[in-house]
Design an enzyme around this catalytic site. Structure first.
Site, mmCIF file in Angstrom:
data_model
loop_
_atom_site.group_PDB
_atom_site.id
_atom_site.type_symbol
_atom_site.label_atom_id
_atom_site.label_comp_id
_atom_site.label_asym_id
_atom_site.label_seq_id
_atom_site.Cartn_x
_atom_site.Cartn_y
_atom_site.Cartn_z
ATOM 1 N N GLN A 244 7.040 -0.445 -0.514
ATOM 2 C CA GLN A 244 7.138 1.006 -0.491
ATOM 3 C C GLN A 244 8.214 1.439 0.492
ATOM 4 O O GLN A 244 8.715 0.645 1.282
ATOM 5 C CB GLN A 244 5.798 1.623 -0.077
ATOM 6 C CG GLN A 244 5.308 1.167 1.287
ATOM 7 C CD GLN A 244 3.848 1.432 1.506
ATOM 8 O OE1 GLN A 244 3.200 2.159 0.756
ATOM 9 N NE2 GLN A 244 3.277 0.844 2.554
ATOM 10 N N HIS A 274 -9.421 12.745 7.771
ATOM 11 C CA HIS A 274 -10.021 11.464 8.141
ATOM 12 C C HIS A 274 -11.467 11.605 8.597
ATOM 13 O O HIS A 274 -12.274 10.698 8.377
ATOM 14 C CB HIS A 274 -9.152 10.779 9.212
ATOM 15 C CG HIS A 274 -7.847 10.290 8.668
ATOM 16 N ND1 HIS A 274 -6.677 10.994 8.809
ATOM 17 C CD2 HIS A 274 -7.547 9.189 7.927
ATOM 18 C CE1 HIS A 274 -5.699 10.346 8.203
ATOM 19 N NE2 HIS A 274 -6.189 9.250 7.663
ATOM 20 N N ASP A 298 -2.391 3.103 8.737
ATOM 21 C CA ASP A 298 -1.987 3.930 9.884
ATOM 22 C C ASP A 298 -3.020 3.906 11.010
ATOM 23 O O ASP A 298 -2.749 4.355 12.130
ATOM 24 C CB ASP A 298 -1.730 5.373 9.453
ATOM 25 C CG ASP A 298 -2.875 5.951 8.630
ATOM 26 O OD1 ASP A 298 -4.037 5.572 8.856
ATOM 27 O OD2 ASP A 298 -2.600 6.785 7.745
ATOM 28 N N ASP A 352 -3.629 -7.379 -1.793
ATOM 29 C CA ASP A 352 -3.841 -6.325 -2.764
ATOM 30 C C ASP A 352 -5.331 -5.981 -2.767
ATOM 31 O O ASP A 352 -6.189 -6.867 -2.870
ATOM 32 C CB ASP A 352 -3.387 -6.799 -4.143
ATOM 33 C CG ASP A 352 -3.632 -5.758 -5.215
ATOM 34 O OD1 ASP A 352 -2.775 -4.882 -5.387
ATOM 35 O OD2 ASP A 352 -4.703 -5.821 -5.864
ATOM 36 N N ALA A 353 -5.661 -4.689 -2.663
ATOM 37 C CA ALA A 353 -7.061 -4.277 -2.572
ATOM 38 C C ALA A 353 -7.864 -4.720 -3.793
ATOM 39 O O ALA A 353 -9.025 -5.127 -3.668
ATOM 40 C CB ALA A 353 -7.147 -2.762 -2.402
ATOM 41 N N ASP A 371 -9.031 4.394 1.254
ATOM 42 C CA ASP A 371 -7.969 5.320 1.680
ATOM 43 C C ASP A 371 -6.646 4.835 1.090
ATOM 44 O O ASP A 371 -5.723 4.453 1.802
ATOM 45 C CB ASP A 371 -7.909 5.376 3.208
ATOM 46 C CG ASP A 371 -6.999 6.480 3.717
ATOM 47 O OD1 ASP A 371 -6.683 7.397 2.933
ATOM 48 O OD2 ASP A 371 -6.596 6.424 4.894
#
Length: 509
Positions: A244, A274, A298, A352-353, A371
């Protein structure tokens, strides 16, 4: 008279030119497709259009080659010089068109047709030149096409794994442009006496190297300028990773993070998002021992989880190591996430989720926080699929909860309710809820459980926004949000959510 050794040398130069030119060609194609997806979204459409136009342009170039009757070397070297220039500045041109004009689509189509036609001209010219040296058309065609395919493979692998991480979307095509000019320069050097307009071509090579070389060497400065045209606030950080494009802007006390052009948070109000992502679920669990966070590199969701001291293990799964590294090292992000990555109970996994959920043996988890980025292209749509949500059933405890961000029920109503429908189709009991975030607008979530989750929290919490006393307010949808339009669940074989997302947001952009 040309000796056999000289003929072999010239033939080797032509053959190497084919492979190098093919590498450049595939990189231009991938770069334009990637930039178009980054700027305009909808990867399937952008790549389909890019590939279709390129293939058509190859045909135009091949037809045009039949009109070239003599001075083949001159034509070939001109082709490489022009390709080096157009291809080298292709990404920069698209960014400038998108940020400063209304002619992005027209410019992109023109750029693809121009570059594609020149690429289509290359191979026929090289085959004819090779055949003249080898005097064997069968062998010439086979050798040239073979090296063309090998070069395409090299470029296809180099773009995501080497060129993009090293030089980004602007630098990668620029360096390939210099390679095209190097092919032209090699041809000039080897065939100097056989070329008619050699001095003019030498000057063209020099000018192209000057322009494209400047773009290649000043990529970072140019990126700052180009990205600044796309964002309201000054760009303070940007990085193109294999996964990305990360951009961070800052103005006064407001820091914003964008991934592939989509806003991820504003420091002015991210606490609303959040807190609502984590606490409606966490306060409904009397015991939280193990937590899984999918995405959230993050560290801001981790910050909220740190407010529950009984948690023994937190597993964060984020595909991009660069995102986690930014959350760990950037001073502003570290302040925002309260150094959440320093938690000794935290395990970070780069995977990878979808693959992690399918294959992990680390569960079961009491709480899963999802998220992940919005499903704006097919590679993300699988993370909103019935199959993905079914796999979650196997890694969550019997009384465990899942909290997932699902987009805006106001701006993207069908996208949101398709996600809810997908969770329900997977066997979850789902309670939709939402929050108003000034930088985002109205944003929606889903609280999922195997059985009906507690109507009210079982533990007390007071945050900057979320308070258990007023918890029920966010589960009461006004009429314009709860109206469920006819939607289908999102599946792997029918990723309808991508179309919903594109159509929902089209009217708001």
């Amino acid at each position: 008279m040309t000796t056999p050794a000289r003929q072999k040398f010239e033939l080797a130069v032509l053959t190497a030119s084919v492979g190098a030119a093919a590498t450049c060609a595939i990189v231009y194609q991938l770069a334009i497709g990637t930039v178009s997806t980054y700027l305009a979204g909808n990867s399937t459409f952008q790549y389909s259009l890019t590939i279709g136009l390129f293939m058509s342009a190859y045909g135009i170039g091949s037809f045009a080659s039949t009109r070239v009757e003599n001075r083949l070397l001159d034509w070939f070297i001109w082709t490489e010089v022009l390709l080096g220039f157009l291809g080298g500045i292709s990404s920069l041109t698209l960014f400038l068109l998108y940020g400063g004009t209304e002619y992005f689509e027209v410019g992109r189509i023109g750029l693809i047709l121009g570059i594609g036609s020149l690429i289509g001209l290359e191979i026929p010219l090289l085959i004819r030149l090779s055949e003249a040296s080898r005097n064997n058309l069968r062998v010439s065609v086979g050798a040239m096409m073979g090296f063309d395919y090998i070069g395409a493979l090299v470029g296809g692998l180099a773009f995501p794994f080497v060129l993009l991480p090293l030089w980004g979307l602007l630098g990668a095509p620029a360096w390939m442009g210099l390679l095209n000019v190097a092919i032209a320069a090699a041809g000039l050097f080897v065939f100097w006496r056989q070329i008619h307009s050699r001095r003019v071509l030498a000057g063209a090579c020099f000018l192209t190297v000057a322009v494209v070389g400047l773009a290649a060497l000043q990529t970072q400065k140019i990126e700052q300028i180009v990205e600044s045209n796309l964002y309201e606030d000054p760009v303070v950080y940007l990085e193109q990773t294999p996964y990305q494009r990360m951009v961070m802007t800052r103005k006064a006390n407001d820091t914003r993070l964008y991934l592939d052009g989509s806003l991820q948070f504003s420091s002015a109000d991210e606490y609303r998002y959040h807190e609502m992502l984590v606490h409606p679920a966490a306060t409904r669990l009397s015991k939280i021992s193990k937590v899984l966070v999918l995405g959230g590199g993050d560290g801001l969701a981790l910050r909220e989880l740190a407010k529950y001291p009984g948690i023994q293990q937190v597993v964060l799964v984020d595909l991009d190591p660069a995102m986690v590294r930014l959350g760990q090292t950037d001073p502003i992000l570290r302040e925002l996430n309260a150094d959440a990555f320093a938690n000794p109970a935290l395990t970070v996994i780069h995977d990878d989720a979808f693959e992690f959920v399918e294959n992990t043996r680390m569960g079961p988890f009491d709480l899963v926080i999802i998220d992940l980025p919005d499903p704006h292209h097919e590679s993300l749509a699988k993370l909103y699929s019935v199959t993905f949500y079914q796999a979650l059933l196997h890694i969550v405890t019997e009384d465990g909860l899942v909290a997932a961000q699902l987009g805006s029920p106001f701006f993207a109503n069908r996208t949101y309710w398709s996600s809810i429908s997908s969770l329900e189709a997977a066997g979850w009991q789902v309670r939709p809820y939402y929050v108003e975030v000034p930088s985002f607008g109205i944003w929606g979530f889903g609280l999922a459980s195997r059985k009906e989750s507690p109507e009210v929290p079982v533990r007390s919490f007071v945050g900057r926004y979320y308070e258990t006393e007023f918890d029920s307010n966010n589960f009461r949808f006004p009429a314009d949000l709860k109206a469920r339009q006819p939607v289908q669940p999102n599946t792997l074989v029918r990723p309808v959510i991508v179309s919903y997302f594109r159509d929902d947001w089209r009217g708001w952009n």
